[in-house]
Scaffold this active site. Structure first.
Site, mmCIF file in Angstrom:
data_model
loop_
_atom_site.group_PDB
_atom_site.id
_atom_site.type_symbol
_atom_site.label_atom_id
_atom_site.label_comp_id
_atom_site.label_asym_id
_atom_site.label_seq_id
_atom_site.Cartn_x
_atom_site.Cartn_y
_atom_site.Cartn_z
ATOM 1 N N ILE A 6 28.510 52.141 26.273
ATOM 2 C CA ILE A 6 27.182 51.161 26.559
ATOM 3 C C ILE A 6 27.289 49.979 25.635
ATOM 4 O O ILE A 6 26.082 49.311 25.780
ATOM 5 C CB ILE A 6 25.946 52.129 26.299
ATOM 6 C CG1 ILE A 6 25.772 52.766 25.268
ATOM 7 C CG2 ILE A 6 26.167 53.109 27.605
ATOM 8 C CD1 ILE A 6 24.442 53.468 24.758
ATOM 9 N N HIS A 9 35.834 62.049 21.320
ATOM 10 C CA HIS A 9 36.121 61.067 22.275
ATOM 11 C C HIS A 9 37.155 59.901 21.973
ATOM 12 O O HIS A 9 37.402 59.749 20.796
ATOM 13 C CB HIS A 9 34.814 60.188 22.575
ATOM 14 C CG HIS A 9 34.204 59.846 21.393
ATOM 15 N ND1 HIS A 9 33.333 60.605 20.534
ATOM 16 C CD2 HIS A 9 33.698 58.500 20.988
ATOM 17 C CE1 HIS A 9 32.906 60.035 19.593
ATOM 18 N NE2 HIS A 9 33.026 58.679 19.900
#
Length: 160
Positions: free
Chosen positions: A72, A145
């Site tokens: 994002i 991640h």
């Protein structure tokens, strides 16, 4: 949330704040720093909510073991995250949290192979794969991640 929190992205009725702690860097540049790990590493994170579909994402890949989506707050034209569906708080704690088993090694290898596939597809001229681990490693979300970053010339050294 920490008072140095900056950045916000809206997704329908959901609003996501990205934890970004800033400190002065070389030549006055701002650099992201990590946050301390939670007291309970098994606790929920924003990535758990994304995996369950409670928060939408711009998905680029999904299979039974992992999910990949666009960041994002991208730092380059291509910036994706590859996350395991099984919660692992930090790469350095994977064996402790899941056991030092062939299944754990297979999952970690699978994440790397998916990241490499996405890098080839989205960044044909090359990319950078990043895993932040712990506060000093600049980790801000304690769910493992892999960042896949590219589609522009990247500098070296990264973030030092």
């Amino acid at each position: 949330l920490h008072p140095n929190l900056v950045g916000r992205a809206a997704f329908g009725r959901h609003s996501i704040r990205r934890v970004v702690h800033l400190r002065g860097g070389a030549a006055g540049a701002k650099m992201e720093t990590g946050v301390a790990p939670p007291s309970d590493p098994s606790g929920d994170t924003i990535f758990g909510k994304i995996i369950r579909g409670e928060i939408p994402c711009d998905k680029v890949y999904e299979d039974e073991q992992c999910l990949a989506f666009r960041d994002i707050s991208p730092v380059a034209p291509t910036h994706m995250l590859v996350i395991p569906k099984t919660k692992i708080s930090q790469l350095s704690l994977a064996s402790k949290e899941l056991g030092d088993s062939p299944a754990t090694k297979e999952l970690l290898g699978h994440l790397m192979l998916v990241a490499a596939q996405l890098g080839r597809e989205h960044c044909p001229d090359g990319c950078r794969y990043v895993i932040n681990d712990g506060k000093e490693g600049c980790q801000s979300v304690y769910h493992l991640h892999v960042h896949v970053i590219g589609s522009k010339q990247l500098g070296w050294p990264p973030g030092v």
